[in-house]
Design a protein around this motif. Structure first.
Motif, PDB file in Angstrom:
ATOM      1  N   ARG A   1      30.804  48.376  38.818  1.00  0.00           N
ATOM      2  CA  ARG A   1      30.992  48.820  37.473  1.00  0.00           C
ATOM      3  C   ARG A   1      32.173  47.767  36.617  1.00  0.00           C
ATOM      4  O   ARG A   1      31.781  47.714  35.446  1.00  0.00           O
ATOM      5  N   MET A   2      32.868  47.102  37.418  1.00  0.00           N
ATOM      6  CA  MET A   2      33.625  45.925  36.715  1.00  0.00           C
ATOM      7  C   MET A   2      32.779  44.934  36.301  1.00  0.00           C
ATOM      8  O   MET A   2      32.837  44.385  35.289  1.00  0.00           O
ATOM      9  N   PHE A   3      31.477  44.624  37.047  1.00  0.00           N
ATOM     10  CA  PHE A   3      30.553  43.794  36.778  1.00  0.00           C
ATOM     11  C   PHE A   3      29.741  43.951  35.507  1.00  0.00           C
ATOM     12  O   PHE A   3      29.569  43.406  34.550  1.00  0.00           O
ATOM     13  N   ASP A   4      29.575  45.513  35.462  1.00  0.00           N
ATOM     14  CA  ASP A   4      28.787  45.994  34.242  1.00  0.00           C
ATOM     15  C   ASP A   4      29.578  45.985  33.225  1.00  0.00           C
ATOM     16  O   ASP A   4      28.847  45.622  31.874  1.00  0.00           O
ATOM     17  N   TRP A   5      30.737  46.506  33.362  1.00  0.00           N
ATOM     18  CA  TRP A   5      31.691  46.240  31.964  1.00  0.00           C
ATOM     19  C   TRP A   5      31.752  44.895  31.431  1.00  0.00           C
ATOM     20  O   TRP A   5      31.709  44.726  30.225  1.00  0.00           O
ATOM     21  N   LEU A   6      31.910  43.734  32.395  1.00  0.00           N
ATOM     22  CA  LEU A   6      32.239  42.409  32.073  1.00  0.00           C
ATOM     23  C   LEU A   6      30.748  41.968  31.413  1.00  0.00           C
ATOM     24  O   LEU A   6      30.760  41.117  30.595  1.00  0.00           O
ATOM     25  N   TRP A   7      29.809  42.367  31.737  1.00  0.00           N
ATOM     26  CA  TRP A   7      28.368  42.167  31.413  1.00  0.00           C
ATOM     27  C   TRP A   7      28.099  42.652  30.214  1.00  0.00           C
ATOM     28  O   TRP A   7      27.536  41.819  29.292  1.00  0.00           O
ATOM     29  N   MET A   8      28.785  43.714  29.926  1.00  0.00           N
ATOM     30  CA  MET A   8      28.590  44.293  28.315  1.00  0.00           C
ATOM     31  C   MET A   8      29.426  43.444  27.593  1.00  0.00           C
ATOM     32  O   MET A   8      28.986  42.944  26.284  1.00  0.00           O
ATOM     33  N   LEU A   9      30.499  43.000  27.872  1.00  0.00           N
ATOM     34  CA  LEU A   9      31.203  42.132  26.741  1.00  0.00           C
ATOM     35  C   LEU A   9      30.581  40.824  26.847  1.00  0.00           C
ATOM     36  O   LEU A   9      30.713  40.071  25.648  1.00  0.00           O
ATOM     37  N   HIS A  10      29.971  40.220  27.943  1.00  0.00           N
ATOM     38  CA  HIS A  10      29.332  38.776  28.040  1.00  0.00           C
ATOM     39  C   HIS A  10      28.046  38.857  26.915  1.00  0.00           C
ATOM     40  O   HIS A  10      27.975  37.962  26.158  1.00  0.00           O
ATOM     41  N   THR A  11      27.357  40.015  27.085  1.00  0.00           N
ATOM     42  CA  THR A  11      26.110  39.895  26.199  1.00  0.00           C
ATOM     43  C   THR A  11      26.452  40.641  24.898  1.00  0.00           C
ATOM     44  O   THR A  11      25.591  40.739  24.024  1.00  0.00           O
ATOM     45  N   MET A  12      27.473  41.283  24.592  1.00  0.00           N
ATOM     46  CA  MET A  12      28.022  42.035  23.437  1.00  0.00           C
ATOM     47  C   MET A  12      26.985  42.821  22.824  1.00  0.00           C
ATOM     48  O   MET A  12      26.958  43.108  21.618  1.00  0.00           O
ATOM     49  N   ASP A  13      26.498  43.612  24.027  1.00  0.00           N
ATOM     50  CA  ASP A  13      25.457  44.636  23.574  1.00  0.00           C
ATOM     51  C   ASP A  13      26.192  45.841  23.719  1.00  0.00           C
ATOM     52  O   ASP A  13      26.402  46.618  24.754  1.00  0.00           O
ATOM     53  N   TYR A  14      27.045  46.363  22.648  1.00  0.00           N
ATOM     54  CA  TYR A  14      27.639  47.591  22.804  1.00  0.00           C
ATOM     55  C   TYR A  14      26.906  48.860  22.716  1.00  0.00           C
ATOM     56  O   TYR A  14      27.711  49.783  22.551  1.00  0.00           O
ATOM     57  N   GLN A  15      25.559  48.657  22.662  1.00  0.00           N
ATOM     58  CA  GLN A  15      24.888  49.883  22.602  1.00  0.00           C
ATOM     59  C   GLN A  15      24.256  50.341  24.017  1.00  0.00           C
ATOM     60  O   GLN A  15      24.214  51.606  24.331  1.00  0.00           O
ATOM     61  N   GLY A  16      23.490  49.390  24.462  1.00  0.00           N
ATOM     62  CA  GLY A  16      23.095  49.483  25.860  1.00  0.00           C
ATOM     63  C   GLY A  16      23.509  48.624  26.831  1.00  0.00           C
ATOM     64  O   GLY A  16      22.878  48.846  28.207  1.00  0.00           O
ATOM     65  N   ARG A  17      24.041  47.488  26.565  1.00  0.00           N
ATOM     66  CA  ARG A  17      24.656  46.678  27.490  1.00  0.00           C
ATOM     67  C   ARG A  17      23.807  45.806  27.974  1.00  0.00           C
ATOM     68  O   ARG A  17      24.225  44.626  28.767  1.00  0.00           O
ATOM     69  N   ASP A  18      22.296  46.046  28.114  1.00  0.00           N
ATOM     70  CA  ASP A  18      21.469  44.989  28.694  1.00  0.00           C
ATOM     71  C   ASP A  18      20.451  44.109  27.813  1.00  0.00           C
ATOM     72  O   ASP A  18      19.703  43.308  28.212  1.00  0.00           O
TER      73      ASP A  18
END
Length: 262
Positions: free
Chosen positions: A198-215
């Motif tokens: 879950r921490m990885f997924d949250w940081l991945w969202m900030l990394h990709t800047m995809d605040y709609q679907g994260r991926d």
């Protein structure tokens, strides 16, 4: 203000405002990169917490897959069979039949049907109790279950996003808050999610800047900030060159010296 000082001032101002604008995002990229590079992906995926699926014993006869397939053929709207697999569900041999149907508008949909491999009879999706026991068998940690949820839908930010539904989310009572997701109609474990993931997924969202679907790594916001980041770096190089005494040219003196007439 001379032309040189004007360019110097403009580059410095541009670099400063760009640094303020994207500095926070640079911090997110750096923190995320550190976490990604120092993490073991097998641990993030929860692989050490999963037992491998059991093997089916060669005891008792299995009916031909044509038996449940014939039952499926009698159903109206079935277009074709997409897949057939023999799986183990709590020690019982089960056929997993994937088929496709088309509605009146020509839209195809894919379904999965479970069938008892010993009798050929179709069976319903997994019950809550079956899904819980299956999750306990596949989980290598403590088998104490904290809660079980039945999911019919998930949003783009859910940790079980874009995976087969309906599904049971079986959460275990242990430090990592591990949740095993069991697809009810497929009869199989799909994924395991823990606090490190879950921490990885949250940081991945900030990394990709995809605040709609994260991926989505091709979103416009990420492209824009990447371009601004490159511009910030280039402005920093330019500021170094125009500020360095080594590359600075002396301004020519337009006034000639007055000769001494004495």
């Amino acid at each position: 203000m001379s032309m040189k000082r004007s360019w110097h001032w403009r580059i410095r101002k541009t670099h400063r405002y760009l640094g303020v604008l994207i500095g926070v995002q640079f911090l997110f990229w750096t923190v995320g990169g550190l976490y990604f590079s120092w993490s073991n992906l097998d641990d993030i995926h929860g692989d050490p917490m999963k037992r491998p699926p059991g093997a089916l014993p060669l005891q008792g006869a299995l009916v031909s897959p044509s038996v449940p397939l014939e039952i499926l053929r009698r159903r109206a709207g079935i277009d074709s069979i997409m897949g057939l697999q023999l799986i183990d569900v709590l020690g019982q041999p089960i056929y997993q039949l994937t088929y496709r149907t088309q509605d009146g508008h020509g839209h195809a949909r894919t379904y999965t049907q479970l069938a008892d491999a010993r009798t050929g009879q179709l069976r319903n999706e997994l019950t809550k109790g079956e899904a819980t026991r299956l999750a306990q068998r596949r989980f290598a940690g403590s088998s104490a279950v904290e809660r079980v949820e039945y999911l019919m839908a998930t949003d783009p930010h859910h940790e079980y996003r874009a995976k087969p539904l309906p599904a049971y989310a079986v959460t275990f009572r242990q430090p990592a808050h591990a949740t095993i997701y069991v697809a009810a109609q497929l009869g199989t474990v799909q994924s395991i999610r823990t606090d490190p993931w879950r921490m990885f997924d949250w940081l991945w969202m900030l990394h990709t800047m995809d605040y709609q679907g994260r991926d989505n790594i091709n979103n416009g916001l990420l492209r824009a900030f990447s371009g601004l980041g490159l511009l910030t770096i280039l402005s920093g190089f330019a500021l170094y060159f125009v500020s360095s005494p080594r590359f600075r040219r002396q301004r020519p003196n337009s006034r000639k010296p007055i000769p001494n007439r004495q």
